[in-house]
Design an enzyme around this catalytic site. Structure first.
Site, PDB file in Angstrom:
ATOM      1  N   ASN A 111       0.875  -1.173   0.000  1.00  0.00           N
ATOM      2  CA  ASN A 111       0.000   0.000   0.000  1.00  0.00           C
ATOM      3  C   ASN A 111       0.911   1.221   0.000  1.00  0.00           C
ATOM      4  O   ASN A 111       1.521   1.554   1.006  1.00  0.00           O
ATOM      5  CB  ASN A 111      -0.883  -0.034   1.249  1.00  0.00           C
ATOM      6  N   ARG A 123      -2.465  -2.198  -3.457  1.00  0.00           N
ATOM      7  CA  ARG A 123      -3.682  -1.443  -3.205  1.00  0.00           C
ATOM      8  C   ARG A 123      -3.652  -0.206  -4.092  1.00  0.00           C
ATOM      9  O   ARG A 123      -2.735   0.600  -4.016  1.00  0.00           O
ATOM     10  CB  ARG A 123      -3.748  -1.012  -1.746  1.00  0.00           C
ATOM     11  N   HIS A 176     -12.999   2.847  -0.635  1.00  0.00           N
ATOM     12  CA  HIS A 176     -13.083   1.841   0.443  1.00  0.00           C
ATOM     13  C   HIS A 176     -13.736   0.549  -0.042  1.00  0.00           C
ATOM     14  O   HIS A 176     -14.189  -0.260   0.771  1.00  0.00           O
ATOM     15  CB  HIS A 176     -13.948   2.334   1.631  1.00  0.00           C
ATOM     16  N   ARG A 199     -12.411  15.503   7.162  1.00  0.00           N
ATOM     17  CA  ARG A 199     -13.107  15.874   5.917  1.00  0.00           C
ATOM     18  C   ARG A 199     -14.555  16.237   6.210  1.00  0.00           C
ATOM     19  O   ARG A 199     -15.205  15.607   7.040  1.00  0.00           O
ATOM     20  CB  ARG A 199     -13.094  14.699   4.926  1.00  0.00           C
ATOM     21  N   GLU A 245      -8.491  -5.120   4.755  1.00  0.00           N
ATOM     22  CA  GLU A 245      -8.320  -4.811   3.327  1.00  0.00           C
ATOM     23  C   GLU A 245      -7.118  -5.545   2.741  1.00  0.00           C
ATOM     24  O   GLU A 245      -7.159  -6.004   1.605  1.00  0.00           O
ATOM     25  CB  GLU A 245      -8.147  -3.301   3.148  1.00  0.00           C
TER      26      GLU A 245
END
Ligand code: ADP
Length: 398
Positions: A7, A90, A179, A240, A385
């Site tokens: 990742n 990823r 996601h 955010r 993940e």
């Protein structure tokens, strides 16, 4: 089969080496501050963590360091890099072209370069990670697993924004969703835990972490999701904003003389739970502050729970029902308070949780917190993940 999952971020590179026969992590870690110094933390289950400061001017150097640690006499878990059977990357954004996990090749990298304008933060480092692997272990198969691909079946009337259609056609402005790897993994694990084929389930999965998103899944396929053109849309997140009236943006820019980059920084890094509370983006700090009577921390928590509630209601309407509501990721898995606040007064929609089970849940396994009289199952399901990426990689290289 041993699979390395990578990742790659703008100044970081995280890795996990899986043994697929046992499903176990052999080693994992991360390189930090790439391009501005450098350090690596390497973890092997059952051994002390190893951290070293080392100059990491590029992603190539970081990857070199990862390979050298994995094969190191003292800290390693394999004797040669050739023992890595495949690499899974990823990749946040697959654009409109990559609708599923795919083998990495030059054609893919060239395409991903063309969509950097719509993926400026995550695109370049992912490409660097892939290029570095292609250079260093060119004969090892590599697979890209895209956060967006779970949403490739979403219908146009759900992914098009109500802007002039040319913005979609010419500039590719649409909802992509993010996601997806987490939502997909959790939907599979939930179905397994319930012993029901995923094809027979209507689900809403709430991935609540620093970044948060909610996905409606019908029979294993995502039909709608809260994140959009970027991971900015949806519920309030750590820093955010999530959804706001879009006209606020030009208004604030004009009023405070902000440039587009400054405004983006406000929306991405100064808003959300941090912006509302003025305290922290971390749920733990906000909960503690709220319990101490801090009004703005309480406001942030209420806004988060209400944001989730609104998506649950609207997705139940889109799904025409619901079998399972799932909570996952840092906040969703660990914070009973957010699950309690979200599910409070949802009994009219058939959602009731068991307060006791919700509070005294078991960590690290799928856990049922459905309350008495609930028509909808409510579950906590840990996400992973990296393991999902390893599974996809295994399937594709096999
Ligand atoms: P990211 O989106 O960066 O992967 P996480 O999924 O780890 O982040 O979520 C971070 C949020 O989850 C933080 O707000 C933090 O308070 C909360 N969190 C993470 N782990 C725990 C834990 N063990 N206990 C309580 N809260 C946690």
């Amino acid at each position: 089969m041993k699979i390395l999952v990578i990742n790659s971020g703008s100044s970081s590179l995280k890795y996990q080496l899986f043994d697929m026969e046992s499903g176990k992590v052999l080693a994992k870690g991360g390189c930090e501050r790439i391009g501005a110094g450098g350090s690596v933390t390497h973890k092997v289950p059952g051994r002390d963590n190893y951290t070293v400061e080392v100059d990491l001017p590029s992603h190539d150097k970081a990857l070199e360091m990862v390979f050298s640690l994995l094969t190191d006499k003292e800290h390693g878990v394999i004797s040669n890099v050739s023992e890595i059977d495949a690499v899974g990357h990823r990749v946040a954004h697959g654009g409109e072209k990559y609708k599923k996990s795919s083998l990495v090749d030059i054609e893919m990298i060239n395409y991903l370069e063309t969509i950097i304008p719509i993926n400026p933060l995550h695109g370049p480092p992912a490409i660097k990670g892939m290029r570095a692997c292609l250079r260093m272990i060119p004969t090892t198969p590599q697979v890209a697993v895209f956060d967006t691909s779970f949403y490739s079946d979403i219908e146009d009337y759900r992914y098009i924004y109500a802007l002039p259609y040319e913005y979609y056609e010419n500039d590719k402005i649409r909802r992509y969703g993010f996601h997806g790897t987490s939502h997909r993994y959790v939907s599979i694990k939930t179905a397994e835990a319930l012993g029901v084929p995923v094809e027979n389930l209507k689900m809403i999965t709430c991935h609540l972490g620093n970044g948060s998103s909610i996905t409606a899944i019908d029979g294993g396929r995502a039909i709608d999701t809260s994140m959009g053109f970027t991971p900015q849309e949806g519920i309030p997140m750590g820093t955010r904003s999530g959804n706001i009236d879009p006209t606020v943006i030009p208004y604030v820019m004009k009023k405070h003389g902000l440039t587009p980059d400054q405004m983006e920084d406000v929306l991405n890094r100064q808003s959300g739970l941090l912006g509302i509370s003025g305290l922290s983006n971390d749920f733990r700090n906000l909960l503690a502050a709220s319990q101490d009577g801090n009004g703005r921390a309480t406001l942030a928590l209420k806004m988060l729970a209400n944001g989730i509630k609104k998506y649950i209601g609207s997705y139940m309407a889109e799904l025409n029902g619901l079998d399972v509501l799932v909570f996952t990721a840092g906040i969703g898995e660990n914070q009973y308070e957010i699950r309690r606040m979200t599910c409070e007064n949802l009994d009219a929609l058939g959602i009731v949780i068991d307060e006791e089970k919700n509070k005294n849940f078991e960590r690290g396994v799928p856990f049922d917190i459905t309350g008495k009289g609930s028509k909808v199952k409510v579950m906590i399901v840990p996400t992973d993940e990296e393991y999902m990426i390893a599974l996809d990689t295994q399937r594709i290289v096999k």
